[in-house]
Write a protein that holds these residues in place. Sequence first.
Motif: not given
Length: 372
Positions: A16-19, A278-281, A298-301
């Motif tokens: 949640l934090f990274f998102l 985490v992945y997107q961050a 972000f879209s690509l991730a």
Amino acid sequence: MFKSLGKQLLGFGLTLFFLVIVLLNVKFDEVGTAFGQANYLYLIPAITITFVAYLVRAWRWQIILKPTKKVSYGSSYSVMMIGFMANNLLPARIGEFVRAYTLGAQEKISKSLSLATIVLERVCDGLTLVAFMGIALVVFPSPKQTGWTEFIEVFSTAIFLFAILFLVFLIVREKLALRVVSFLMKPLPNGLEKKAHNLLTSFVLGLHALKNGRSILAIVGTSALVWTMESCSYYLMLRAFKIDQLMGPLELVGAGLLLLVFVNLGTMVPSAPGFFGVYQAAATVALGAYAVGSATAFSLALLTNTFQYVLVTAIGLFFFTRRNMSFKALRANKKAGDQEQEAETEEAATTLGLEDPENENAQKTSYSAADS
């Protein structure tokens, strides 16, 4: 129970934090634009390469397992995919336990030996990723090369060299290396020292696969092949979102390598199943070094994370249902399996000469025997 719940809450909290951090820096209209302009034909080769990379992973695991027991390729692939599927669906990174438990039950080998091969596999992945990071930063430097990227370059190179030297030391002088590490672990808190002790023992058991020269070359070669293929998949996703129009060919390769490294090292952070957030961050930070906007990154991730999640989970569930396995049974057997695995690890530690750090008398006996 409370310990497991704490780990789950930590994972969901960090997700949640990274998102939230990522979303605060993303404009959703730009995200829609990025998805609208993407060329989805690149998804076909990207997904295909990712699929084949998992086939190579299974081959590598088969090579690592060979000194323990000769396992068929079909068995290594199906069990591996079940484990990755479990990581995607269950909390607390239970997938490693699922792999060890499933392989142990199927092939009649100890859970600690099964886990040892998985630990070795993870170490090989980490070393390969660090090497790829060095290549990305040295051969394909980013246009926004700053102090922190230079620090990462030096730091990752230092870690890589240290890890290689330590591996050579551990292979050549195993007893001495274990004594040194055991001594260095003493200042750690008891619980952490115990975990580090068991993890090291598992790693050493898995490391026995590297005693054969051909095995070393095969493991190194397959590790490089796996992550080269994965980097090609990320490269294709960069082209899918037309990031190749923002930079030259060499920079695009570097961006793909750095994206690969950051995303996969980032997923080592405790998170919710599937590594969303985490992945997107991690992807946003990596591509930011190549001046790619946060909305595009972000879209690509999001798309890459989604197709990887669906692909791995679907294959894993296929083998999971074919074996008539159930999540309820996995949860019920986890506690007993952990206790069995811990007992096996302690027995292996005695055999290797790295006794339980809580057992001072056994440790002294080991040192005396080694010195004589």
